[in-house]
Design an enzyme around this catalytic site. Structure first.
Site, PDB file in Angstrom:
ATOM      1  N   LYS A   1       0.808  -1.232   0.000  1.00 30.93           N
ATOM      2  CA  LYS A   1       0.000   0.000   0.000  1.00 30.93           C
ATOM      3  C   LYS A   1       0.840   1.280   0.000  1.00 30.93           C
ATOM      4  O   LYS A   1       0.411   2.303  -0.532  1.00 30.93           O
ATOM      5  CB  LYS A   1      -0.954   0.010   1.205  1.00 30.93           C
ATOM      6  CG  LYS A   1      -2.117  -0.962   1.061  1.00 30.93           C
ATOM      7  CD  LYS A   1      -3.120  -0.801   2.191  1.00 30.93           C
ATOM      8  CE  LYS A   1      -4.316  -1.712   1.954  1.00 30.93           C
ATOM      9  NZ  LYS A   1      -5.401  -1.488   2.925  1.00 30.93           N
TER      10      LYS A   1
ATOM     11  N   GLY B   1      -7.917   3.183  17.628  1.00 33.24           N
ATOM     12  CA  GLY B   1      -6.913   2.645  16.718  1.00 33.24           C
ATOM     13  C   GLY B   1      -6.137   3.759  16.037  1.00 33.24           C
ATOM     14  O   GLY B   1      -6.595   4.917  15.986  1.00 33.24           O
TER      15      GLY B   1
END
Ligand code: NDP
Length: 284
Positions: A71, A130
């Site tokens: 990515k 997160g």
């Protein structure tokens, strides 16, 4: 539909090329809309990524998805980036535009599109658990969609602080960090609660966020990024507390819908894709 010389090619570059619900979901959409397109899962090792991208370009692929570990590394091989991919520094969808390959990120866009069915993030206050790749994608898109405040709650202060810095420097939102080292009570007035950690992901399906459940109140929209299983403990707990809940399937399906729109310019029916993924996940 059998591939032929006229089929348009799309696919996924990953390592390893694990069984991937995206393949079935996207091919189901192509079939449903009678598109002579294919989506092919390719195992691409990190040292072959540049060659794979140049190969896709040479063969006229309309685009492809990149998953871990490509990515970030794929960016060096592309001709440009969309706005949110540039801010996040990560690409999950590559789109051919003219002779250029442009990197986009549909993970967060898919999440926001799914969220809009329940609430418009514009002007809202968000608590997001997160600070990894999913959290980065979702928080940047929520910020670009107008979220007023984003409270990042993360176990590691360094990772959490990095994301808060990025949001404050590169987006219009106001972000702050809570280090998650004890039970977290969702502040009153919070509109949207998001789990972008890996807690609850198969096979650790008993995982539960360390939240004061009494602080979840019926006015809140609670969204889980985990799609396997779709009904996580957070989804169940929030539902029991009367919150509006969104499962991770919406994010998964909508990131595919947006990728197909980029490649084909066609708005596909998300329900066909959702059904396909549900059949795959529930047949375990
Ligand atoms: P990362 O490994 O990059 O980040 C994981 C995050 O979870 C970190 O913030 C980490 O905190 C936190 N975390 C993990 N375990 C615990 C724990 N026991 N207690 C507290 N915090 C914990 O993963 P990703 O961001 O790439 O992915 C996260 C999830 O998002 C995945 O499970 C995936 O299923 C989902 N996802 C869903 C998508 C969809 O389409 N629905 C798309 C992309 C991802 P710390 O920083 O402290 O380590």
């Amino acid at each position: 539909m059998a591939p032929n010389f006229l089929s348009q090619l799309t696919g996924s570059f990953a390592m390893p090329a694990a069984e991937n619900p995206t393949v079935s979901m996207i091919e189901a959409a192509y079939r449903h809309h009678d598109l002579d397109w294919r989506y092919i899962n390719c195992e691409v090792s990190p040292d072959a990524l540049g060659d794979a991208v140049r190969g896709a370009k040479a063969m006229g692929w309309a685009g492809f998805n990149c998953s871990i570990p490509h990515k970030v590394a794929v960016i060096d091989h592309l001709d440009g980036l969309g706005q949110s991919a540039e801010i996040m520094g990560a690409v999950n969808t590559v789109v051919r535009r003219g002779h250029s390959l442009i990197g986009e990120n549909t993970d967060g866009k898919g999440f926001v599109q799914a969220m809009r069915e329940a609430i418009d993030p514009d002007g809202k206050s968000v608590v997001l658990f997160g600070a990894g790749g999913a959290a980065r994608a979702v928080s940047v898109e929520l910020a670009l969609a107008g979220a007023r405040t984003i409270n990042i709650v993360n176990r590691s202060p360094a990772r959490g602080g990095g994301l808060v810095g990025l949001l404050n420097e590169r987006t219009p939102t106001s972000a702050d960090l809570t280090v998650w080292d004890r039970t977290f009570a969702i502040p009153e007035g919070t509109d949207i609660v998001v789990n972008a950690t890996s807690i609850g992901l198969f096979p650790d399906v008993d995982g539960r966020l360390d939240i004061d459940m009494a602080s979840l109140t019926p006015g809140m929209v609670v969204a889980d990024g985990i799609h396997n299983p779709p009904r996580t403990n957070l989804v169940r707990d929030a539902e029991a507390r009367g919150c509006t809940v969104l499962d991770g399937l919406g994010m998964l399906v909508n990131q595919g819908v947006i990728a197909i729109k980029y490649w084909t310019d066609i708005d596909v029916d998300p329900s066909v894709m959702r059904r396909t993924v549900e059949e795959l996940l529930y047949s375990h």
